[in-house]
Structures are given as structure tokens and as C-alpha cells.
Design a protein around this motif. Structure first.
Motif, PDB file in Angstrom:
ATOM      1  N   ARG A 109       0.725  -0.998   0.115  1.00  0.00           N
ATOM      2  CA  ARG A 109       0.019  -0.207   0.176  1.00  0.00           C
ATOM      3  C   ARG A 109       0.897   1.224  -0.170  1.00  0.00           C
ATOM      4  O   ARG A 109       1.795   1.331   0.704  1.00  0.00           O
ATOM      5  N   VAL A 139       0.953   5.200   0.130  1.00  0.00           N
ATOM      6  CA  VAL A 139      -0.171   6.503   0.545  1.00  0.00           C
ATOM      7  C   VAL A 139       0.911   7.794  -0.127  1.00  0.00           C
ATOM      8  O   VAL A 139       1.929   7.901   0.107  1.00  0.00           O
ATOM      9  N   GLY A 142      11.018  -8.999  -1.065  1.00  0.00           N
ATOM     10  CA  GLY A 142      11.572  -7.700  -0.804  1.00  0.00           C
ATOM     11  C   GLY A 142      12.142  -7.198   0.499  1.00  0.00           C
ATOM     12  O   GLY A 142      12.458  -5.997   0.558  1.00  0.00           O
ATOM     13  N   PRO A 173       4.891  -2.616   6.385  1.00  0.00           N
ATOM     14  CA  PRO A 173       3.802  -2.861   5.796  1.00  0.00           C
ATOM     15  C   PRO A 173       3.114  -1.748   4.838  1.00  0.00           C
ATOM     16  O   PRO A 173       2.602  -1.904   3.954  1.00  0.00           O
ATOM     17  N   SER A 174       3.139  -0.438   5.267  1.00  0.00           N
ATOM     18  CA  SER A 174       2.776   0.305   4.546  1.00  0.00           C
ATOM     19  C   SER A 174       3.888   1.441   4.030  1.00  0.00           C
ATOM     20  O   SER A 174       4.502   1.926   4.728  1.00  0.00           O
ATOM     21  N   GLN A 175       3.965   1.587   2.591  1.00  0.00           N
ATOM     22  CA  GLN A 175       5.031   2.454   2.126  1.00  0.00           C
ATOM     23  C   GLN A 175       4.393   3.708   2.365  1.00  0.00           C
ATOM     24  O   GLN A 175       3.244   4.129   2.083  1.00  0.00           O
ATOM     25  N   ASP A 176       5.239   4.913   2.674  1.00  0.00           N
ATOM     26  CA  ASP A 176       4.874   6.216   2.587  1.00  0.00           C
ATOM     27  C   ASP A 176       5.483   7.073   1.614  1.00  0.00           C
ATOM     28  O   ASP A 176       6.820   7.255   1.837  1.00  0.00           O
ATOM     29  N   ALA A 177       4.690   7.640   0.875  1.00  0.00           N
ATOM     30  CA  ALA A 177       5.092   8.380  -0.298  1.00  0.00           C
ATOM     31  C   ALA A 177       5.268   9.974  -0.098  1.00  0.00           C
ATOM     32  O   ALA A 177       5.359  10.785  -0.771  1.00  0.00           O
ATOM     33  N   THR A 178       5.151  10.321   1.162  1.00  0.00           N
ATOM     34  CA  THR A 178       5.476  11.738   1.507  1.00  0.00           C
ATOM     35  C   THR A 178       6.541  12.274   1.035  1.00  0.00           C
ATOM     36  O   THR A 178       7.628  11.765   1.198  1.00  0.00           O
ATOM     37  N   ASN A 217      10.408  -6.335   2.956  1.00  0.00           N
ATOM     38  CA  ASN A 217       9.628  -5.408   3.760  1.00  0.00           C
ATOM     39  C   ASN A 217       8.646  -5.848   4.573  1.00  0.00           C
ATOM     40  O   ASN A 217       7.364  -5.453   4.471  1.00  0.00           O
ATOM     41  N   ASP A 225       6.592  -8.816  -3.906  1.00  0.00           N
ATOM     42  CA  ASP A 225       7.480  -9.955  -4.717  1.00  0.00           C
ATOM     43  C   ASP A 225       6.570 -11.109  -4.411  1.00  0.00           C
ATOM     44  O   ASP A 225       6.395 -11.946  -5.243  1.00  0.00           O
TER      45      ASP A 225
END
Lengths: 123, 123
Positions: A71, A73, B111, B117-122, B113, A87
Motif C-alpha cells: 500500500r 500512501v 523484498g 507494511p505501509s509505504q509512505d510516499a510523503t 519489507n 514480490d
DNA sequence: CTGCATCCGCATGGATACTG
DNA sequence: CAGTATCCATGCGGATGCAG
């Protein structure tokens, strides 16, 4: 890489795997994400007619927790959240393909007893 | 034998296949039947602690209807009914093995990770 | 736009007792 | 032995409304 499972642990392993795929919409979501597609919440909502927001977010969250879906954000207004496969999630492909292959075998083998559901051993 | 599925039909195919395997006890029963084992109702009942007669017969009946399990009735007193897999049911093995393989891959790839759990694209 | 909370109906599964 | 019948608890999924 030889698999050496007892009858019980194998059953448990597959059951656990299947549990991750259970849920009315997970497979549909998965197939929309296969191939490295990155989709927004609203994209998925539009792509899957009939799904409710609750179900969509619920299934996504579960798969995210299970490490199948990632996910992303984007903190901005309006909010933007994207989903794609991990993956490991991508690695599901061969297994699902095997399932597909099995399902396709239905017509073909099975000993030709589709119309004889119950065998009767009466002498 | 190349599989050429659209995103939708593949999802449907797998969903249908998965539907056949759904049910709290089907997998457990299946694994007890793999390898050509022929078991009586009471054998399965004893082999699967916690299952009720209702569930056992229900799941068996569904799988019989789906052509996965074969039911053999011996008309005698006391009654004797045996269950085994159809050829198609046996053919499920590779697919479940693929699922098992996938589940086993969890630790190893993805990968690295698991803890993100949550990637943050800030920005 | 994305996501959470609430309420509701229905299907699934479990426990128990009874039958051929 | 091999089911069938009944009742009940739980959970899943759907609809709607609200919030950041």
C-alpha cells in the motif's frame, strides 16, 4: 528444495495458504494487480463492479497485513493511495496457474465417471 | 497447452477452483485421501478430531458432487461406505504443492519489507 | 478521494439428538 | 455404522452514513 511434509503439516500449510486467498473478492483484486499494475483505490473500485468500499478496503488490508499487497500512501489533497503486489504476491502466479490447469483437466480425465457420482458395491 | 486467459476468465477460473476447496474441513479430508487411500466414514471421523458428523458428510457430499471424491457404498449390515479420490481429485496434488511452495517462499523473498507494511510516499 | 463505523440479513459451521 | 434433523452462535458480506 524437496518438500517433505507429513499429512498433517501439509494440510495445515495449504489451509493457511488458502486462508490468505479466502474472501469473496481477493482473487479478483489479485488478478487486477498481477503484472505489476499499480492501481488506486478508486481504480479498483471501478474495475470491480459490485464490490462495496467496505469489502474492498477490508480485503486489501488483510492482504497487506499478509504481505501480499503493498500500500502506497501519497500525502496530498485529495488523498491518493495506490496498491500493488509485493514480490511474494507476484510469486502466487504459478500456484494459481496450477490451480487453473487442474480445473481445466476436469473435462478430460477423472476416469469418465462424471455421471456416476455414487458407485454401488452391491454384489 | 498454453494458457491464454484474460484477466477476468482467469480470476473466475481460479475462483471456481478455490470454491471447490472452500470449507472448513475439505483440505484436511483431501490430505487424508491423497495417495489412493480408501477410508470409511468412521475412519475419517476418527482421523479428524473435532469434526462433526454433519460437517464430515456435508463436505464429503460436496466434493463428491464436484467430482473430487468417490463414494462407494457396500450394502450390508452394518452399513459400510468408503471414500477415495477420483483421478481428478488426485490431480489436485501438484496444484496444492505449488501453493505449499508459495507459502514456503514467504520467508526468503518479498523484498525484505515484512516490517514495512505501509509505504509512505510523503515528499 | 479514501476510508471508517454501524447496523442488518444470510450463509456457514457446530452441538446434540434421533433414525435406518 | 452411517447418516439425518434441529437448533443455535458466529462471521461474512452488503448498504448506508460519516470523517479526514
Amino acid at each position: 528444495m524437496s518438500h517433505q511434509y507429513t499429512r498433517e503439516t501439509a494440510a495445515e500449510g495449504v489451509e493457511n495458504a488458502l486462508k490468505l486467498l479466502e474472501g469473496r473478492w481477493k482473487l479478483v483484486i489479485l488478478f487486477h494487480l498481477f503484472g505489476g499494475h499499480v492501481l488506486r483505490f478508486s481504480d479498483l473500485e471501478r474495475a470491480i463492479p459490485g464490490i462495496s468500499q467496505k469489502m474492498l478496503i477490508q480485503q486489501l488490508r488483510q492482504m497487506e497485513k499478509d504481505g501480499i499487497v503493498r500500500r502506497i500512501v501519497h500525502h496530498q489533497v485529495p488523498p491518493k493511495v495506490e496498491y500493488c503486489l509485493t514480490d511474494w504476491g507476484q510469486a502466487l502466479c504459478p500456484a494459481l496457474d496450477a490451480l487453473l490447469t487442474w480445473a481445466a483437466q476436469r473435462e478430460g480425465l477423472d476416469g469418465g465417471n462424471q455421471n456416476v457420482p455414487s458407485q454401488d458395491a452391491t454384489i
